[in-house]
Design a protein around this motif. Sequence first.
Motif, short mmCIF file in Angstrom:
data_model
loop_
_atom_site.label_atom_id
_atom_site.label_comp_id
_atom_site.label_asym_id
_atom_site.label_seq_id
_atom_site.Cartn_x
_atom_site.Cartn_y
_atom_site.Cartn_z
N SER A 215 0.83 -1.20 0.00
CA SER A 215 0.00 0.00 0.00
C SER A 215 0.87 1.26 0.00
O SER A 215 2.09 1.20 0.25
CB SER A 215 -0.92 0.01 1.22
OG SER A 215 -0.15 0.14 2.41
N HIS A 216 0.25 2.39 -0.27
CA HIS A 216 0.99 3.65 -0.33
C HIS A 216 1.75 3.95 0.95
O HIS A 216 2.91 4.39 0.93
CB HIS A 216 0.03 4.82 -0.62
CG HIS A 216 -0.51 4.83 -2.01
ND1 HIS A 216 0.09 4.17 -3.06
CD2 HIS A 216 -1.57 5.47 -2.55
CE1 HIS A 216 -0.59 4.37 -4.16
NE2 HIS A 216 -1.62 5.16 -3.88
N LEU A 217 1.10 3.72 2.10
CA LEU A 217 1.75 4.05 3.37
C LEU A 217 3.00 3.21 3.59
O LEU A 217 3.97 3.68 4.19
CB LEU A 217 0.77 3.85 4.53
CG LEU A 217 -0.37 4.85 4.65
CD1 LEU A 217 -1.17 4.59 5.92
CD2 LEU A 217 0.14 6.29 4.65
N VAL A 218 2.97 1.98 3.11
CA VAL A 218 4.15 1.12 3.23
C VAL A 218 5.21 1.53 2.23
O VAL A 218 6.40 1.65 2.56
CB VAL A 218 3.77 -0.37 3.04
CG1 VAL A 218 5.02 -1.24 3.01
CG2 VAL A 218 2.83 -0.82 4.16
N ARG A 219 4.80 1.77 1.00
CA ARG A 219 5.77 2.11 -0.04
C ARG A 219 6.46 3.44 0.22
O ARG A 219 7.62 3.62 -0.16
CB ARG A 219 5.07 2.14 -1.40
CG ARG A 219 4.57 0.76 -1.83
CD ARG A 219 3.80 0.83 -3.12
NE ARG A 219 4.65 1.19 -4.24
CZ ARG A 219 4.21 1.37 -5.48
NH1 ARG A 219 2.92 1.23 -5.74
NH2 ARG A 219 5.04 1.69 -6.45
N CYS A 220 5.76 4.37 0.88
CA CYS A 220 6.39 5.66 1.16
C CYS A 220 7.18 5.65 2.47
O CYS A 220 7.82 6.64 2.82
CB CYS A 220 5.34 6.77 1.20
SG CYS A 220 4.35 6.82 2.70
N GLY A 221 7.11 4.55 3.21
CA GLY A 221 7.90 4.44 4.43
C GLY A 221 7.22 4.89 5.69
O GLY A 221 7.84 4.92 6.76
N ALA A 222 5.93 5.26 5.61
CA ALA A 222 5.22 5.69 6.81
C ALA A 222 5.02 4.53 7.78
O ALA A 222 5.03 4.71 9.00
CB ALA A 222 3.87 6.30 6.44
N LEU A 223 4.81 3.33 7.24
CA LEU A 223 4.69 2.12 8.04
C LEU A 223 5.44 0.99 7.35
O LEU A 223 5.54 0.99 6.11
CB LEU A 223 3.22 1.70 8.18
CG LEU A 223 2.31 2.54 9.09
CD1 LEU A 223 0.85 2.12 8.89
CD2 LEU A 223 2.71 2.39 10.55
N THR A 224 5.95 0.06 8.11
CA THR A 224 6.54 -1.13 7.49
C THR A 224 5.42 -2.11 7.15
O THR A 224 4.29 -1.98 7.66
CB THR A 224 7.52 -1.81 8.45
OG1 THR A 224 6.79 -2.33 9.57
CG2 THR A 224 8.59 -0.84 8.93
#
Length: 318
Positions: A215-224
């Motif tokens: 997901s976007h949040l994972v790909r952008c580094g906000a969450l692993t």
Amino acid sequence: MPLRPADQLIHKAAWLYYTHGLRQDEVAQRLNLSRASVATYLRKARETGIVTISTSSQLYTDEALARRLEDAIGLDAVWIVPEDREALDPSAEMPVVAATVFQELARSGDRIAIAWGRTVYHIADVMPYADRQNVTVVQLCGNLGAPYSYRPDQCTTEIARRLNAEGINFYAPLVLSSERLAEELRAEPVILEQLKSIATCQLALYSVGGIEADSHLVRCGALTAAEMADMGEAGAAGVIAGQLIDAEGQLVDCDYNRRCISADLDSIRAIPKRLMVVEEANKFEPLVAAIKGRLVSHLVVTTSMAQRLLSRWEGAPA
């Protein structure tokens, strides 16, 4: 190709008048039109064959599905992008339809809130230039460090450029390293004013994110990926403006959300026209959550997604 947003009013007026049996004045009130306009639309509906059953079933199947979905869910308007063999590729058609819808919903003098993601950026990329007067485009959430073209600031800036509008970006990250730091930053006068201003917007454009490992949040580094999996186990069902929501469309009570710099959900709900655009089949459950949370008033989806939503709301297996 679905009806143009302007022409859709003809179909909506005919649907309310002939299917629901509303009087012309009641149709006018429902659609915020004059009674004379409703009479004109009903005449055009008869002239073009919309109210002829045989013609309507042949040419307006998706439009009838859109009206049924509006009735079932209680949405203000639904636009459907077809997926039959004769239609264009929905992935290419969706941004074009959504851009047209968005520009018809935008009015001079509006404040418009923009989220982020590939869907929103693709809409901006195909959006024709329009000269709206005194329009302000504001960012719904903080920025991402990742070098993607669909960052929140990029989406906001590009849509403002297409509308010849003023663009206002958040000069803050989407997620901070600690809750204390996020709380202090939200209290800063500039950020505080930007967050408060979201509720004064007339229109919002966004999609809903999933909670997959890519997901976007994972790909952008906000969450692993592991953290996102944990959030799913804790009840997260989707992402709105960078924040995790549960299956009922409510904010998940978690450390991640408390570290986010984003408009609160009540401010988003206060926006009269909340336009959500969803193409991917795997966004079904996140979209259901967003609808349940009253985060959607206007919706652009594919035929298959509309059918799944209608089945869910009518109680059949999705």
